[in-house]
Design an enzyme around this catalytic site. Structure first.
Site, PDB file in Angstrom:
ATOM      1  N   LYS A 316       0.514  -0.950   0.113  1.00 25.21           N
ATOM      2  CA  LYS A 316      -0.111  -0.132   0.056  1.00 25.21           C
ATOM      3  C   LYS A 316       0.904   1.145   0.241  1.00 25.21           C
ATOM      4  O   LYS A 316       2.090   1.222   0.339  1.00 25.21           O
ATOM      5  CB  LYS A 316      -1.006  -0.093   1.682  1.00 25.21           C
ATOM      6  CG  LYS A 316      -2.648  -0.691   0.612  1.00 25.21           C
ATOM      7  CD  LYS A 316      -3.287  -1.054   1.784  1.00 25.21           C
ATOM      8  CE  LYS A 316      -4.222  -1.822   1.234  1.00 25.21           C
ATOM      9  NZ  LYS A 316      -5.333  -2.802   2.494  1.00 25.21           N
ATOM     10  N   ARG A 351      -4.161 -10.440   4.580  1.00 27.71           N
ATOM     11  CA  ARG A 351      -3.163 -10.310   3.287  1.00 27.71           C
ATOM     12  C   ARG A 351      -2.379  -9.837   2.379  1.00 27.71           C
ATOM     13  O   ARG A 351      -2.364  -8.598   2.570  1.00 27.71           O
ATOM     14  CB  ARG A 351      -5.220  -9.322   3.246  1.00 27.71           C
ATOM     15  CG  ARG A 351      -5.661  -9.318   1.643  1.00 27.71           C
ATOM     16  CD  ARG A 351      -6.850  -8.399   1.561  1.00 27.71           C
ATOM     17  NE  ARG A 351      -7.312  -8.500   0.531  1.00 27.71           N
ATOM     18  CZ  ARG A 351      -7.263  -7.683  -0.333  1.00 27.71           C
ATOM     19  NH1 ARG A 351      -6.189  -6.723  -0.757  1.00 27.71           N
ATOM     20  NH2 ARG A 351      -7.836  -8.078  -1.813  1.00 27.71           N
TER      21      ARG A 351
HETATM   22  N1  HH2 Z   1      -7.001  -3.666   0.215  1.00 29.77           N
HETATM   23  C1  HH2 Z   1      -7.494  -3.942  -0.783  1.00 29.77           C
HETATM   24  C2  HH2 Z   1      -8.692  -4.807  -0.797  1.00 29.77           C
HETATM   25  N2  HH2 Z   1      -9.863  -5.656  -0.126  1.00 29.77           N
HETATM   26  N3  HH2 Z   1     -10.063  -6.419   2.325  1.00 29.77           N
HETATM   27  C3  HH2 Z   1      -8.857  -6.423   3.248  1.00 29.77           C
HETATM   28  N4  HH2 Z   1     -10.796  -6.471   4.651  1.00 29.77           N
HETATM   29  N5  HH2 Z   1      -8.359  -6.077   3.649  1.00 29.77           N
HETATM   30  C4  HH2 Z   1      -7.633  -4.796   3.305  1.00 29.77           C
HETATM   31  O1  HH2 Z   1      -7.502  -3.891   3.719  1.00 29.77           O
HETATM   32  C5  HH2 Z   1      -7.827  -4.679   1.430  1.00 29.77           C
HETATM   33  C6  HH2 Z   1      -9.339  -5.596   1.425  1.00 29.77           C
HETATM   34  C7  HH2 Z   1      -6.804  -2.688  -1.497  1.00 29.77           C
HETATM   35  O2  HH2 Z   1      -6.179  -4.226  -1.844  1.00 29.77           O
HETATM   36  P1  HH2 Z   1      -6.151  -4.374  -3.488  1.00 29.77           P
HETATM   37  O3  HH2 Z   1      -7.150  -5.145  -3.606  1.00 29.77           O
HETATM   38  O4  HH2 Z   1      -4.759  -5.460  -4.073  1.00 29.77           O
HETATM   39  O5  HH2 Z   1      -6.436  -3.333  -4.688  1.00 29.77           O
HETATM   40  P2  HH2 Z   1      -7.510  -3.191  -4.890  1.00 29.77           P
HETATM   41  O6  HH2 Z   1      -8.558  -2.689  -4.768  1.00 29.77           O
HETATM   42  O7  HH2 Z   1      -6.648  -1.755  -6.109  1.00 29.77           O
HETATM   43  O8  HH2 Z   1      -7.475  -4.450  -6.580  1.00 29.77           O
END
Ligand code: HH2
Length: 377
Positions: A316, A351
């Protein structure tokens, strides 16, 4: 809605007479507790509608008994004892449909991210070229081979400023991936805020609903309640499109903790028992870099809620600010430091995007935290 009594443990000694540093809120006439509590030997500090105290369990019970009726005093005593036990004790397991379970009592579990999106912040659509699921499926298989304990499949980016995806499009993205990965024996989570996507994903084999909206949609909770799947309750404010505007807190740790306590009650009212819920501070959601750091430093405190803590700091942007790195894929060391410290703080689920390295880092951190070698050497 009131939250009822909320107690956050900052630090606790164990056993009768041990000192506990805690923050108490959600109690009517809270200030009336001040004098009898102080005369029981507690050190108290008022902070808005909260009291921060260094006390013993017995001193709070005595003061509550002198201030409130029997039922309220008993509730405060029970919440405190349960918060201390959860803060210090084993992380609870989460039962899943189909005789699967999340055994977060044994060690922190590593959740691998499978983004079936053209625009995710961290992997920029590499897994979803031309709307074809093959690469996301292969990635999911690779993460399982690297030791992922569960996979989180998402079809909509939640990065700050992301545009919403139509539910039909989101469903089309995730379903082939869930159908292909579900038979492989690793629990699947669907990362969605939409009831219709969650329902289709659960039908296709997902056993966890990961809701980054903070339990905003009752219809989504209804899907979770009916299907008997697990649920990740994450803190956020606003929507990905406008969440940056909401990143203002007097006390980010207290406010996130209270939001999650209230969310657990909302889940129960919607028919989702707390035994099926994991709580997540929502790193990067409506938070500045410093808010994220404060929450990660205080992660163990969220265990006071009595539920496994899930956390996602991987790649992040606050890590970019620390490391001076604009490229999310170039934040591995920061992501691993977060994972190791989260394991040390008693997180239940971590995660991440970089599963192989995280599994090794978490294994090491957990061995240190417990002073035990892993059983499966
Ligand atoms: N962060 C993201 C997405 N889902 N779910 C939970 N429970 N906690 C988190 O911190 C979280 C999440 C963001 O990360 P990512 O899926 O890699 O990115 P994007 O939302 O751009 O697909």
């Amino acid at each position: 809605m009131t939250t009822g009594t909320v107690i956050r443990i900052e630090e606790a000694g164990l056993g009768p007479g041990a000192q506990v540093r805690l923050v108490l809120s959600g109690v009517d006439r809270l200030q009336e507790l001040h004098r009898p509590w102080a005369s029981s030997g507690a050190t108290l500090e008022r902070a808005g509608g909260r009291i921060r105290a260094t006390t013993t369990v017995e001193a709070l019970a005595r003061a509550a008994g002198r201030t409130f009726d029997k039922a309220q005093a008993a509730e405060i005593d029970a919440v405190l004892r349960s918060a201390v036990a959860s803060w210090a004790g084993e992380t609870p397991r989460v039962e899943l449909p189909g005789e699967q379970e999340l055994r977060c009592d044994e060690r922190p579990l590593v959740m691998g991210v499978v983004n079936v999106t053209p625009d995710s912040f961290s992997d920029g659509g590499q897994l979803y070229p031309d709307g074809h699921p093959g690469r996301a499926i292969a990635h999911g298989r690779a993460l399982i081979a690297q030791g992922a304990d569960l996979l989180d499949v998402g079809g909509e980016s939640s990065r700050p400023g992301a545009e919403p995806v139509h539910p039909a499009e989101e469903r089309e993205r995730v379903l082939p991936v869930i159908e292909a990965l579900a038979p492989l024996g690793v629990p699947l989570s669907i990362d969605t805020t939409k009831a219709e996507v969650a329902a289709a994903a659960v039908d296709a084999g997902a056993v966890v609903v990961n809701d980054v909206s903070g339990a905003r949609a009752e219809a989504l909770l209804d899907v979770v309640a009916r299907a008997g799947v697990a649920y990740v309750l994450m803190h956020t404010r606003g929507t990905p499109a406008d969440m940056a505007e909401h990143a203002a807190y007097d006390d980010v740790v207290a406010e996130v903790h209270e939001f999650l306590a209230e969310g657990l009650m909302r889940c129960e009212h919607a028919g989702v028992p707390r035994e099926r819920v994991l709580v997540d501070p929502g790193i990067g959601f409506a938070k500045t870099a410093v808010h994220n750091l404060e929450l990660l430093r205080a992660l163990r405190q969220l265990r006071s809620l009595g539920r496994p803590v899930a956390v996602g700091a991987s790649r992040k942007s606050f890590l970019g600010a620390i490391l001076g790195s604009n490229d999310p894929a170039d934040r591995l060391e920061g992501s691993l430091a977060c994972a190791a410290l989260a394991a040390q703080a008693g997180a239940g689920v971590i995660r991440v995007h970089d599963v192989a390295a995280t599994v090794r880092a978490v294994r090491t951190a957990h061995a240190i935290a417990t002073a035990r070698l892993p059983d499966d050497r």
